[in-house]
Every structure is written in structure tokens, then in C-alpha cells.
Design an enzyme around this catalytic site. Structure first.
Site, PDB file in Angstrom:
ATOM      1  N   ASN A  32     106.428 108.780  19.754  1.00 42.82           N
ATOM      2  CA  ASN A  32     106.856 109.941  18.971  1.00 42.82           C
ATOM      3  C   ASN A  32     107.795 110.800  19.834  1.00 42.82           C
ATOM      4  O   ASN A  32     107.581 111.994  20.026  1.00 42.82           O
ATOM      5  CB  ASN A  32     105.654 110.739  18.468  1.00 42.82           C
ATOM      6  CG  ASN A  32     106.058 111.663  17.335  1.00 42.82           C
ATOM      7  OD1 ASN A  32     105.774 112.837  17.361  1.00 42.82           O
ATOM      8  ND2 ASN A  32     106.772 111.142  16.357  1.00 42.82           N
ATOM      9  N   HIS A  34     110.821 112.787  21.706  1.00 41.77           N
ATOM     10  CA  HIS A  34     111.742 113.870  21.384  1.00 41.77           C
ATOM     11  C   HIS A  34     112.668 114.070  22.589  1.00 41.77           C
ATOM     12  O   HIS A  34     112.572 113.327  23.589  1.00 41.77           O
ATOM     13  CB  HIS A  34     110.976 115.147  21.016  1.00 41.77           C
ATOM     14  CG  HIS A  34     109.895 115.521  21.993  1.00 41.77           C
ATOM     15  ND1 HIS A  34     110.156 115.919  23.271  1.00 41.77           N
ATOM     16  CD2 HIS A  34     108.537 115.514  21.870  1.00 41.77           C
ATOM     17  CE1 HIS A  34     109.029 116.176  23.898  1.00 41.77           C
ATOM     18  NE2 HIS A  34     108.018 115.926  23.078  1.00 41.77           N
ATOM     19  N   HIS A  37     111.261 113.941  26.133  1.00 37.02           N
ATOM     20  CA  HIS A  37     111.039 112.613  26.719  1.00 37.02           C
ATOM     21  C   HIS A  37     112.369 112.027  27.216  1.00 37.02           C
ATOM     22  O   HIS A  37     112.439 111.442  28.294  1.00 37.02           O
ATOM     23  CB  HIS A  37     110.454 111.652  25.673  1.00 37.02           C
ATOM     24  CG  HIS A  37     109.068 111.993  25.216  1.00 37.02           C
ATOM     25  ND1 HIS A  37     108.794 112.478  23.966  1.00 37.02           N
ATOM     26  CD2 HIS A  37     107.869 111.914  25.853  1.00 37.02           C
ATOM     27  CE1 HIS A  37     107.494 112.674  23.839  1.00 37.02           C
ATOM     28  NE2 HIS A  37     106.903 112.353  24.972  1.00 37.02           N
ATOM     29  N   GLN A  61      91.841 109.238  25.532  1.00 35.81           N
ATOM     30  CA  GLN A  61      92.095 110.645  25.897  1.00 35.81           C
ATOM     31  C   GLN A  61      92.015 111.594  24.706  1.00 35.81           C
ATOM     32  O   GLN A  61      92.279 112.779  24.848  1.00 35.81           O
ATOM     33  CB  GLN A  61      93.434 110.774  26.609  1.00 35.81           C
ATOM     34  CG  GLN A  61      94.668 110.578  25.745  1.00 35.81           C
ATOM     35  CD  GLN A  61      95.937 110.548  26.575  1.00 35.81           C
ATOM     36  OE1 GLN A  61      96.202 109.582  27.292  1.00 35.81           O
ATOM     37  NE2 GLN A  61      96.731 111.598  26.512  1.00 35.81           N
ATOM     38  N   GLU A 150     106.543 118.894  32.877  1.00 37.37           N
ATOM     39  CA  GLU A 150     105.769 120.059  33.351  1.00 37.37           C
ATOM     40  C   GLU A 150     105.086 120.799  32.210  1.00 37.37           C
ATOM     41  O   GLU A 150     104.261 121.665  32.449  1.00 37.37           O
ATOM     42  CB  GLU A 150     106.692 121.028  34.099  1.00 37.37           C
ATOM     43  CG  GLU A 150     107.054 120.538  35.475  1.00 37.37           C
ATOM     44  CD  GLU A 150     107.945 121.519  36.223  1.00 37.37           C
ATOM     45  OE1 GLU A 150     108.336 122.551  35.648  1.00 37.37           O
ATOM     46  OE2 GLU A 150     108.275 121.214  37.378  1.00 37.37           O
ATOM     47  N   GLN A 155      97.921 118.285  33.511  1.00 39.71           N
ATOM     48  CA  GLN A 155      97.975 116.823  33.579  1.00 39.71           C
ATOM     49  C   GLN A 155      98.798 116.371  34.785  1.00 39.71           C
ATOM     50  O   GLN A 155      98.419 115.446  35.509  1.00 39.71           O
ATOM     51  CB  GLN A 155      98.575 116.278  32.283  1.00 39.71           C
ATOM     52  CG  GLN A 155      98.960 114.810  32.337  1.00 39.71           C
ATOM     53  CD  GLN A 155      99.439 114.263  31.012  1.00 39.71           C
ATOM     54  OE1 GLN A 155      98.650 114.010  30.130  1.00 39.71           O
ATOM     55  NE2 GLN A 155     100.734 114.060  30.860  1.00 39.71           N
TER      56      GLN A 155
END
Ligand code: PAF
Length: 283
Positions: A32, A34, A37, A61, A150, A155
Site C-alpha cells: 500500500n 505512498h 515509501h 504485528q 522516521e 519502530q
């Protein structure tokens, strides 16, 4: 650009590149895609000779099964987007490839002191699922560099710790959050927002900026600043989860005098759970 679905096919390609002394950057995703990415992929191609992007929606997750089934699977559109940037291989494993014996008996990786705060409190098991799949993906891809956004700051720090603690030979790099013109951080979950909510959602970033401004002007009563910002988010229509001022390097609670800070917030708006964060470095 080629698409591979098996670990052996990906490893064969990685070996061929390595035999030619080529460096490899890896961008793990859940698809998915955008522009955020794509900015990671662009950065990856600046830093290495070859780029691998994985697309795998990792059930481990998702603490909320409804969220998992609603998560948009858009592989065709993702492949189309990746064809516009320098991506050499898309790794699209099935559930069977990643968890051949199922998920319940699978080894679970836990990163202490990272999974028990902020988003970890609201999403039990989420970060264990992230750590487990990321270590698998890193071992499968055997890249020199791995890139993460970020926007998911907790994560990112968790993955850096994981790689450090388990001595994985890969450099983990973070890339700045990609934002809409309104300031809203790009996220797959933004598509759950109505037009009206998209306008409201920009208030999350504005709230973070106002906390940062207050700190830069000398504000040091962090609990009071957090509470004020939390109340502001509620006033904007968010079901606020947290607004926290933390130490940037380990996400410990910041105290007056700390210089290297990260301001993080999360909240629900309609069907979407949104998170965002910004840096605040004091001289
Ligand atoms: O940030 C994500 O998209 C996911 O958490 C990741 C790192 C690809 C692991 O599934």
C-alpha cells in the site's frame, strides 16, 4: 525490475550481485505504498548499487484482527509505483514462505525496554511481531543497508537495538517523514479518513510543532506541556492516546535539562489510528 516470491530466488539474486561486488539496500514494507515509501527507495538507490523492496503484510504485528483484515492489499498498484523508481527486486513472500509451520510455534523476538512504552502500551505484542518479521527479512535479504521511515520512530529505534544486540551485519538508517502539504504524515492509514478528518488530522503535526516551539522558548515543565497538548488533541476531535516528550536516543522519559528530544503523539480519528513525531534539539 523483477518480482520474486521465494527465499531461494531472492538469495540467488543477492549472491549474483555480491559475486559482482555490488552493494545492496533493502526497504521492508507492508505494501500500500505512498510517496513516503518511494522516498525511502530513492534514498536506498543513492546509497547502494542494488535495491530490494519487500511487500509482506505481517499478521504477527497486528494486535487487532479487524485492522489486519482491513489493511489494504494493493500489490499491483505497488508494483506500478515501484516501476517509477530504481527498485531492482520486489520480494513478495506468501504467509507460507514466511511462516511455513504457522505463526503460533514460531520463535518470537522481544526487544526489552522498547516494546513496553508509547505505542507498545496500546498495542500489546505489536513490537514483538515487528521485531520477529524484521529479523527474518534482514536475514533473508542479507543487505548492507536497511531503511525505515522516521514516522515510526519507536519502530526505528527498536530495529536499531535489535540489529545491534543480535550483531546483524547491516546498517539501519532512518529517513525523514514524508508529509502532505497540510503537514499530515503520509501513512497507509490516512485513507481511512474522510475529507473532513483529513483536515482535522493535520492538527496532530501542528500540535507537535507547538510543543516544540514551547520547549525552544524555554518551556521545561514537560508533564504540563504534554497534558496541554493532549487536551488540545482531544479538542481537535482526536481520541488522544499520548503526547510524550522523550529522550531521542532511547525514548526514556525526558527530564528538564535534556537536550536531544523527540516529541511523539498518537491518537485515533474516526477509523484511523495516527502517529507522528518530531525532533527537538536544544543547543
Ligand atoms: O513499517 C512497516 O511497514 C512494518 O512494520 C515493517 C517494518 C515492514 C515490518 O512488517
Amino acid at each position: 525490475m523483477q518480482s520474486v516470491g521465494t527465499i531461494s530466488a531472492l538469495r540467488a539474486q543477492i549472491k549474483a550481485w555480491r559475486d559482482h561486488k555490488q552493494t545492496i539496500a533493502f526497504v521492508p514494507t507492508m505494501g500500500n505504498l505512498h510517496q513516503g515509501h518511494l522516498s525511502l527507495v530513492r534514498k536506498a538507490s543513492e546509497l547502494a548499487d542494488r535495491v530490494v523492496v519487500s511487500i509482506f503484510v505481517n499478521p504477527l504485528q497486528f494486535d487487532d484482527k479487524v485492522d489486519l483484515s482491513a489493511y489494504p492489499r494493493t500489490v499491483k498498484a505497488d508494483i506500478q509505483m515501484l516501476s517509477t523508481v530504481d527498485c531492482d527486486v520486489i520480494f513478495t513472500p506468501t504467509l507460507d514462505v514466511m511462516y511455513p509451520k504457522g505463526m503460533a510455534p514460531h520463535t518470537n523476538v522481544i526487544v526489552p525496554n522498547m516494546d513496553d512504552k508509547l505505542c507498545g502500551l496500546k498495542r500489546p505484542g505489536h513490537f514483538d511481531g515487528v521485531a520477529t518479521v524484521v529479523i527474518k527479512l534482514l536475514n533473508i535479504a542479507q543487505a548492507d543497508i536497511a531503511l525505515f521511515g522516521e514516522k515510526d520512530y519507536q519502530q526505528l529505534l527498536l530495529i536499531k537495538r535489535l540489529v545491534h544486540d543480535l550483531n546483524l551485519p547491516v546498517d539501519v538508517l532512518g529517513a525523514p517523514t514524508f508529509r502532505e502539504e497540510s503537514g499530515l504524515a503520509m501513512s497507509s492509514r490516512n485513507q481511512y479518513l474522510t475529507e473532513q478528518q483529513q483536515v482535522q488530522a493535520a492538527g496532530l503535526y501542528q500540535t507537535l510543532l507547538s510543543v516544540k516551539q514551547r520547549i525552544e522558548m524555554g518551556g521545561q515543565n514537560f508533564p504540563a506541556l504534554q497534558l496541554e497538548a493532549f487536551t488540545k488533541l482531544q479538542g481537535l476531535g482526536f481520541e488522544a492516546e499520548y503526547v510524550d516528550i522523550r529522550r531521542a536516543d532511547d525514548l526514556a522519559q525526558a527530564i528538564s535539562g535534556d537536550k536531544n528530544l523527540r516529541i511523539l503523539a498518537a491518537g485515533r480519528l474516526g477509523k484511523a489510528r495516527l502517529i507522528d513525531n518530531i525532533a527537538c534539539n536544544l543547543a
